[in-house]
Design an enzyme around this catalytic site. Sequence first.
Site, PDB file in Angstrom:
ATOM      1  N   ASP A 405      89.046  75.552 -39.959  1.00  0.00           N
ATOM      2  CA  ASP A 405      88.074  75.435 -41.045  1.00  0.00           C
ATOM      3  C   ASP A 405      88.689  75.845 -42.378  1.00  0.00           C
ATOM      4  O   ASP A 405      89.484  76.783 -42.451  1.00  0.00           O
ATOM      5  CB  ASP A 405      86.872  76.331 -40.717  1.00  0.00           C
ATOM      6  CG  ASP A 405      85.810  76.304 -41.797  1.00  0.00           C
ATOM      7  OD1 ASP A 405      85.280  75.216 -42.068  1.00  0.00           O
ATOM      8  OD2 ASP A 405      85.521  77.376 -42.364  1.00  0.00           O
ATOM      9  N   GLU A 458      90.708  70.861 -41.562  1.00  0.00           N
ATOM     10  CA  GLU A 458      89.756  70.468 -42.600  1.00  0.00           C
ATOM     11  C   GLU A 458      90.377  70.917 -43.919  1.00  0.00           C
ATOM     12  O   GLU A 458      90.249  72.078 -44.309  1.00  0.00           O
ATOM     13  CB  GLU A 458      88.396  71.128 -42.397  1.00  0.00           C
ATOM     14  CG  GLU A 458      87.370  70.672 -43.428  1.00  0.00           C
ATOM     15  CD  GLU A 458      86.325  71.720 -43.775  1.00  0.00           C
ATOM     16  OE1 GLU A 458      85.295  71.354 -44.350  1.00  0.00           O
ATOM     17  OE2 GLU A 458      86.552  72.912 -43.492  1.00  0.00           O
TER      18      GLU A 458
END
Length: 728
Positions: A405, A458
């Site tokens: 993330d 990401e």
Amino acid sequence: MSSRIDRDVINALIAGHFADPFSVLGMHQTQAGLEVRALLPDATDVWVIEPKTGRKVGKLECLDARGFFCGVLPRRKNFFRYQLAVTWHGQQNLIDDPYRFGPLIQEMDAWLLSEGTHLRPYETLGAHADTMDGVTGTRFSVWAPNARRVSVVGQFNYWDGRRHPMRLRKESGIWELFIPGAHNGQLYKFELLDANGNLRIKADPYAFEAQMRPETASMICGLPEKVTPSEERQKANQFDAPISIYEVHLGSWRRHTDNNFWLSYRELADQLVPYAKWMGFTHLELLPVNEHPFDGSWGYQPTGLYAPTRRFGTRDDFRYFINAAHAAGLNVILDWVPGHFPSDEFSLAEFDGTHLYEHSDPREGYHQDWNTLIYNYGRREVSNYLVGNALYWMERFGIDALRVDAVASMIYRDYSRKEGEWIPNEFGGRENLEAIEFLRNTNRIIGEQVPGAVSMAEESTDFAGVTRPPETGGLGFWYKWNLGWMHDTLDYMKLDPVYRQYHHDKLTFGMLYNHTENFVLPLSHDEVVHGKKSILDRMPGDAWQKFANLRAYYGWMWAFPGKKLLFMGNEFAQGREWNHDASLDWHLLEGGDNWHHGVQRLVRDLNHTYRHHKALHELDFDAYGFEWLVVDDNERSVLIFVRRDKAGNEIIVASNFTPVPRHDYRFGINQPGRWREILNTDSMHYHGSNTGNGGVVHSDEIESHGRQHSLNLTLPPLATIWLMREGE
């Protein structure tokens, strides 16, 4: 009675201010014989017992009414195994003395932990059930180099920090203690007298299981057995494999209708897993399941990095869920958050009174967007903690991939900061060199230690080489989310079709950089929250047009180069934004057949067709796998391209992004012959207008678009069609 124990030492021990309990407590050789000392608050009578015979070999005298006992065994000179018979409140208990056991952590482990090169630190640190010298119990260890004293507190000692102070291994800053009788299922924490003399109660950073919020204790829990990945699972992550990911938040995929309570891991195994398989997805991606205190963080602010959340069951229940997914042929991706952690008092923040896991300067250690703290990747023990966690999930649970993330927030020191709010690196640049090295090292170790497992990033900037090898300057990820493609295409789709001709490049631009990274095309949870509306609700027009636009978009996405990701609810066109506190709107699929059923059937057919035809996935990251046939017809908002496999088999993809059917649309092709329409998003099967080409079309030897042969098609309104060559 001993006269050598200074009263100040006894006072410090009882007050919890003494840093070296093993120098006082336990058995010690003296000129008068073996001397046994014990700190046993509330005890009234203590005897030394020889376990083999059960014989009392000496009584300990109470030197302090607060519980300090001492006694000399004058006839004994050599250490021996002993127990203590302790009377508490009139009842005698036979216990093993924690202070008769030697050091726990091997010198090599201590050295590797200090160097930050211990591949599996969780095998040493934390709480581990063990048997020492024939005694069953649990060995505890925690890294807190600046603490003045650390004790284990838990259900086995009335949460009393006086009873089990730990031994400091100065060479590594690790505190350790073996507590006889402590067993799996019992709760515990670490009580620290920190560097500033303040008392702190901390959860174990390496806890394998923890209490459900709002409680925060760790739980003694055995290390899971290693999981050996199958050859099929390893192949399913490869670049030439079909990868269609169903992104799921376990707490809101479906809930009990009577009380709105979560489904358990085992219930999810029985409901979610077969549904995802039936829908044709290849992978499940789980929003973070690490223990976290705040539901509204969706798991992205974890406090228990090694503990699956108790919201849905036990650690073994979670393993059951993973095993069920694997048995169904689904690989499992775990969202992983090594970028930051919350500032909750019981967790990592100022763990030993210093900024141990985080940076001390808020310009480096504080995340303004999320009110969280940033890991100090330059500290070897911290990066080791995180790298070990990646291996833990893959090796001990069989997680097939990690989706990292917010990579951009890790690799840039000025991420979301104004001038003066960040500190340049040693070369004056904005890159976080330590974070970059951490990511490279993590990916390298995953590749070496867990063959077939992969990582996904990401990453929201244009950092070059996210999916390139570290030796060429890359970060070493296998895949990167293509957020640029997602933003461009959604911006295009939300336009009224009459204006799309002026923004044609939003659909074509992605191919200009498509082969710079190994991309995943994500329609993730981030796109259906915070006022962005649902994907369906972003589509223009009336209800019919909204659904038609969505179907056309999905047909385009599934054919475009790159692996696929769809957040739950989008597969049946949920109309409202995602709410983490409620179930998806499954009621939309109740009653008679409707538009939502149509979208659900389309996504299922897209998945199965995509998986069946190598041309749609085998060469996602090879220029040979894609070719434009019509790229410049912006006036009619028509785009046509070819997908190709290694053997040269082609699938033609044609999209018409206006509500006007395009009859007799001719375009050049590479391979003449008979072509079958294998998918049409305007089919009545999906609740479209059923405009199409009657199943089969034949090419003509008529030149078009610079090619000798061509097809003459009807392009349905707001639709995407796929055609497969059947023969000459």
